[in-house]
Write a protein that holds these residues in place. Structure first.
Motif, PDB file in Angstrom:
ATOM      1  N   LEU A 111      13.849 -56.418 -23.631  1.00 32.64           N
ATOM      2  CA  LEU A 111      13.251 -55.190 -23.110  1.00 32.64           C
ATOM      3  C   LEU A 111      14.022 -54.679 -21.901  1.00 32.64           C
ATOM      4  CD1 LEU A 111       9.469 -56.102 -23.361  1.00 32.64           C
ATOM      5  CD2 LEU A 111      10.698 -54.415 -24.737  1.00 32.64           C
ATOM      6  N   ILE A 112      14.425 -55.598 -21.026  1.00 37.45           N
ATOM      7  CA  ILE A 112      15.212 -55.208 -19.859  1.00 37.45           C
ATOM      8  C   ILE A 112      16.520 -54.561 -20.294  1.00 37.45           C
ATOM      9  CG2 ILE A 112      16.561 -56.125 -17.919  1.00 37.45           C
ATOM     10  CD1 ILE A 112      14.335 -58.155 -17.509  1.00 37.45           C
ATOM     11  N   LYS A 113      17.092 -55.052 -21.381  1.00 41.10           N
ATOM     12  CA  LYS A 113      18.344 -54.495 -21.883  1.00 41.10           C
ATOM     13  C   LYS A 113      18.203 -53.006 -22.148  1.00 41.10           C
ATOM     14  CE  LYS A 113      22.088 -53.407 -23.744  1.00 41.10           C
ATOM     15  NZ  LYS A 113      21.794 -52.044 -23.303  1.00 41.10           N
ATOM     16  N   GLY A 114      16.975 -52.571 -22.479  1.00 45.04           N
ATOM     17  CA  GLY A 114      16.775 -51.160 -22.768  1.00 45.04           C
ATOM     18  C   GLY A 114      16.969 -50.260 -21.573  1.00 45.04           C
ATOM     19  N   ALA A 115      17.023 -50.847 -20.383  1.00 47.17           N
ATOM     20  CA  ALA A 115      17.161 -50.028 -19.180  1.00 47.17           C
ATOM     21  C   ALA A 115      18.319 -50.462 -18.298  1.00 47.17           C
ATOM     22  CB  ALA A 115      15.858 -50.093 -18.373  1.00 47.17           C
ATOM     23  N   THR A 116      19.226 -51.263 -18.843  1.00 50.63           N
ATOM     24  CA  THR A 116      20.363 -51.745 -18.057  1.00 50.63           C
ATOM     25  C   THR A 116      21.645 -51.686 -18.882  1.00 50.63           C
ATOM     26  OG1 THR A 116      20.176 -54.043 -18.786  1.00 50.63           O
ATOM     27  CG2 THR A 116      18.814 -53.383 -16.916  1.00 50.63           C
ATOM     28  N   PRO A 117      22.795 -51.883 -18.221  1.00 51.08           N
ATOM     29  CA  PRO A 117      24.071 -51.861 -18.956  1.00 51.08           C
ATOM     30  C   PRO A 117      24.409 -53.167 -19.674  1.00 51.08           C
ATOM     31  CG  PRO A 117      24.326 -51.253 -16.626  1.00 51.08           C
ATOM     32  CD  PRO A 117      22.997 -51.899 -16.773  1.00 51.08           C
ATOM     33  N   ILE A 118      23.476 -54.145 -19.731  1.00 46.93           N
ATOM     34  CA  ILE A 118      23.772 -55.391 -20.428  1.00 46.93           C
ATOM     35  C   ILE A 118      24.165 -55.067 -21.864  1.00 46.93           C
ATOM     36  CG2 ILE A 118      22.865 -57.610 -21.219  1.00 46.93           C
ATOM     37  CD1 ILE A 118      20.798 -57.423 -18.952  1.00 46.93           C
TER      38      ILE A 118
END
Length: 211
Positions: A111-118
């Protein structure tokens, strides 16, 4: 090389089969292609804002399917294919960190990936390698990808071309706000469940190294 690939990707916005290319690039980017579909999506939404939600949906569906492909690579072909992909993309050194956090937090990291450049391909291949629950991987990927692509599509559909400047200026802030909410949620849950001991397992790696 990357510059040429980037220009090649952007050129597909004017292609007669632009939607098919958008689907293909979104699919490939989730497992092995280095260029994300966001620039192509933005150009297509700018040219046809009335179809922006459709474009965002295409990106979401293709990216989730591509994520399942990346998961399969990590699960069945990591030694023969997955390692080579990560090495070619310069992500091999980040693999142990991704594996560590995915084992601990699972869906939250996706889910965090959805808002970061990871890089999403790092997450998909790693999730398959560690055997993350396929159901967890699927629902978290759908939410993560939809957040990125459908938000852009909705904004262009709702406000048309004038929203371009707003997206360029504030989309990062919206993503950051979403990220803060997600991180706050799983940190609270981790604290309540004794997650401090889990964090010790990854004490040599921080989330910053995933970027």
């Amino acid at each position: 090389m990357l510059t040429k690939l980037y220009q090649w990707t952007l050129a597909k916005a004017a292609h007669a089969h632009a939607e098919r290319w958008l689907f293909a690039i979104s699919f490939m980017e989730s497992s092995f292609f280095p260029i994300p579909p966001h620039p192509l999506l933005g150009l297509m939404c700018l040219a046809r804002p009335e179809r922006a939600i459709r474009f965002g949906l295409i990106c979401t569906i293709a990216s989730v399917l591509g994520g399942l492909f990346g998961y399969a690579i990590g699960h069945f072909l990591y030694e023969t294919v997955g390692q080579q992909i990560l090495q070619a993309l310069g992500l091999a050194a980040k693999f142990p960190v991704a594996a560590c956090y995915l084992r601990i937090y699972g869906a939250e990291i996706i889910l965090i990936k959805g808002a970061t450049p990871i890089p999403f391909k790092l997450i998909t291949i790693t999730a398959g390698f560690i055997g993350l629950s396929l159901f967890t991987f699927l629902w978290a990927s759908i939410l993560s990808r939809a957040f990125q692509f459908m938000l852009v599509g909705f904004l262009f559909w709702k406000f048309g071309r004038p929203i371009k400047a707003f997206i360029e200026k504030y989309l990062g802030l919206l993503s950051a706000a979403f990220l803060v909410l997600v991180i706050g949620g799983f940190i609270a849950a981790s604290a309540l469940s004794g997650g401090g001991e889990k964090n010790d397992k990854c004490s040599q790696a921080t989330m910053a190294t995933l970027r």
